[in-house]
Write an enzyme that holds these catalytic residues in place. Structure first.
Site, PDB file in Angstrom:
ATOM      1  N   ILE A  41       0.890  -1.079  -0.013  1.00  8.24           N
ATOM      2  CA  ILE A  41       0.166  -0.084  -0.037  1.00  8.24           C
ATOM      3  C   ILE A  41       0.855   1.365   0.014  1.00  8.24           C
ATOM      4  O   ILE A  41       0.289   2.317  -0.288  1.00  8.24           O
ATOM      5  CB  ILE A  41      -1.091   0.125   1.032  1.00  8.24           C
ATOM      6  CG1 ILE A  41      -0.135   0.147   2.377  1.00  8.24           C
ATOM      7  CG2 ILE A  41      -1.892  -0.987   1.349  1.00  8.24           C
ATOM      8  CD1 ILE A  41      -1.185   0.381   3.879  1.00  8.24           C
ATOM      9  N   TYR A  48      10.726   2.624   4.390  1.00  5.79           N
ATOM     10  CA  TYR A  48      10.089   1.023   4.750  1.00  5.79           C
ATOM     11  C   TYR A  48       8.935   0.751   3.629  1.00  5.79           C
ATOM     12  O   TYR A  48       8.595   1.740   2.958  1.00  5.79           O
ATOM     13  CB  TYR A  48       9.534   0.881   6.039  1.00  5.79           C
ATOM     14  CG  TYR A  48       8.610   2.083   6.590  1.00  5.79           C
ATOM     15  CD1 TYR A  48       7.340   1.797   6.125  1.00  5.79           C
ATOM     16  CD2 TYR A  48       9.028   3.020   7.456  1.00  5.79           C
ATOM     17  CE1 TYR A  48       6.475   2.926   6.441  1.00  5.79           C
ATOM     18  CE2 TYR A  48       8.057   3.934   7.678  1.00  5.79           C
ATOM     19  CZ  TYR A  48       6.738   4.002   6.971  1.00  5.79           C
ATOM     20  OH  TYR A  48       5.867   4.666   7.703  1.00  5.79           O
ATOM     21  N   ASP A 184       9.524  12.428  14.548  1.00  6.82           N
ATOM     22  CA  ASP A 184       9.167  12.214  13.102  1.00  6.82           C
ATOM     23  C   ASP A 184       7.596  12.471  12.787  1.00  6.82           C
ATOM     24  O   ASP A 184       6.761  11.590  12.679  1.00  6.82           O
ATOM     25  CB  ASP A 184       9.498  10.718  13.031  1.00  6.82           C
ATOM     26  CG  ASP A 184       9.126  10.483  11.316  1.00  6.82           C
ATOM     27  OD1 ASP A 184       9.514  11.275  10.501  1.00  6.82           O
ATOM     28  OD2 ASP A 184       9.060   9.424  10.978  1.00  6.82           O
TER      29      ASP A 184
END
Length: 417
Positions: A41, A48, A184
């Site tokens: 997806i 990643y 992050d």
């Protein structure tokens, strides 16, 4: 101000401690058909790869959860999950980062933070298994007109409030006085569930702030996506909770403007992206020109409002707190407690304006109906008067005819003599 060493659990110890969360690689490969693109997806800049699949090795509803710790074995079952596959052999995203994220996700328990369901460390593979995020990631919406049209101003405010609550929890409300700086906070790290509720999904750069050192800082080499990084942290390597506040401020402006922080339109004006551009625009009084045009639309169909733009007070409250979040220095930025309060105030202004608007519309609609009723009543009255007049004429004619048939001057042929 001191320089503190990061608290870090040894990967081997952590792996043994969390053995009940381990999932076999064979189960993951079976669920994804050996990491087939069919199940992919997202894959972002080699960071990643995300997969969505039905994992048959456990049922997340049967995980026993008490006091912040999972207990018990995975029971057989099936569930739709997300699999976050770390890049193999990457210098930056290695085993240490992988186990740091596992550690963080096992410690944090909040409705606006993704749930960790399991992990896999076999051969050269490192995979995290988390709850499904069915509506994708915020970054998928930004810049996409059709997707952004789904996000009304009210929904955007609620997304911001969800993330703000999660950050406030990390900064101020964790058990045992723990403090986590995420490092992050970007539109990549915010997932949206089936109800468009927001969840923070990435913790791989997260660090603990030492206990009882709330006003102190960590001195740590900066890391992350340039357009979201606190400029003071990037310049001095001084990391504070206010560094997360800056990153969140950039996300607020992304949601307001409808585009990514690194969109070329902002990068042309400032290589640091949307944050500095929006800050300058706010100071010049031109920020409203940058607002997502979709928010200014008001679509009507059969006189019913389908979407509404921002209320003025709501918009200005939002813009002001977003501006404060991206202040140049850490000391100028608000805490997440203040940010939550201001965002909820902005939502309150919006909801109240919609209630008033609904009242005005209903009143206007009622007035129209009342006018129509009066007009119809007058029309019926006129019709009744006309009918009465016609009936009067007919009745007169009947009387005249009756008088003529009973005229005494007419001889009665059957009168007996």
């Amino acid at each position: 101000m001191g320089c503190y060493t990061l608290y870090r659990a040894e990967p081997i110890c952590l792996e043994n401690k969390l053995g009940h969360l381990k999932i076999h690689l064979s189960d993951i490969k079976s669920a994804t058909h050996n990491f087939s693109e069919t199940y992919t997806i997202a894959s972002w800049n080699g960071d990643y790869t995300l997969y969505r699949a039905e994992l048959h090795c456990f049922d997340k509803q049967n995980l026993l959860y008490q006091k912040g710790k999972y207990e018990g074995e995975h029971l057989k079952g099936q569930s739709t999950v997300l699999l976050k596959r770390y890049p193999s052999g990457h210098d930056l995203y290695g085993e240490e980062v992988f186990f740091r994220e596992i550690e963080m996700l096992t410690l944090v328990k909040h409705p606006n933070i993704v749930n960790l369901l399991g992990f896999c460390v076999e051969d050269s593979e490192m995979v995290l298994v988390t709850e499904n995020i069915s509506n994708g990631y915020l970054v998928d919406y930004l810049g996409n007109v059709n997707h952004m049209r789904v996000l009304t101003w009210e929904k955007r405010l609620k997304i911001c409030i969800d993330v703000a609550h999660a950050l406030n929890y990390l900064h101020h409300e964790m058990e045992d006085q723990k403090i986590i700086i995420n490092r992050d906070i970007t539109s990549y790290s915010i997932g949206l569930d089936e109800n468009l509720g927001a969840k923070i999904v990435d913790f791989w750069f997260s660090v603990f702030l030492p206990p009882n050192q709330e006003d102190e800082a960590l001195y740590l080499r900066w890391i992350g996506r340039n357009q979201y990084i606190d400029p003071e942290y990037k310049k001095t390597n001084k990391l504070k909770r206010e560094s997360d506040v800056y990153s969140f401020g950039v996300v607020l402006f992304e949601i307001l403007c409808g585009g990514k922080a690194f969109d070329p339109i902002y990068m042309k004006e400032n290589v640091k992206g949307l944050g500095p551009v929006a800050r300058q625009s706010f100071c010049m009084g031109t920020l409203e020109d940058m607002i997502d045009p979709i928010l200014k639309e008001e679509i009507r169909e059969n006189n019913f409002v389908l979407t509404r733009g921002p209320n003025k007070d709501s918009l200005h409250t939002f813009m002001k707190i977003a501006y404060q979040c991206v202040a140049e220095t850490q000391d100028q930025r608000p805490t997440m407690k203040v940010v939550v309060k201001e965002l909820e105030k902005a939502l309150s202004f919006q909801l109240n304006s919609e209630v008033k608007s609904d009242y005005v519309e209903e009143k206007s609609h009622a007035s129209i109906i009342e006018t129509q009723v009066v007009e119809l009543s007058n029309e019926l009255n006129n019709m009744n008067m006309t009918c009465e007049s016609e009936n009067f004429k007919i009745h007169n004619k009947e009387n005249m005819l009756h008088d003529q048939t009973n005229d005494p001057a007419e001889p009665d042929c059957f009168l007996s003599r």
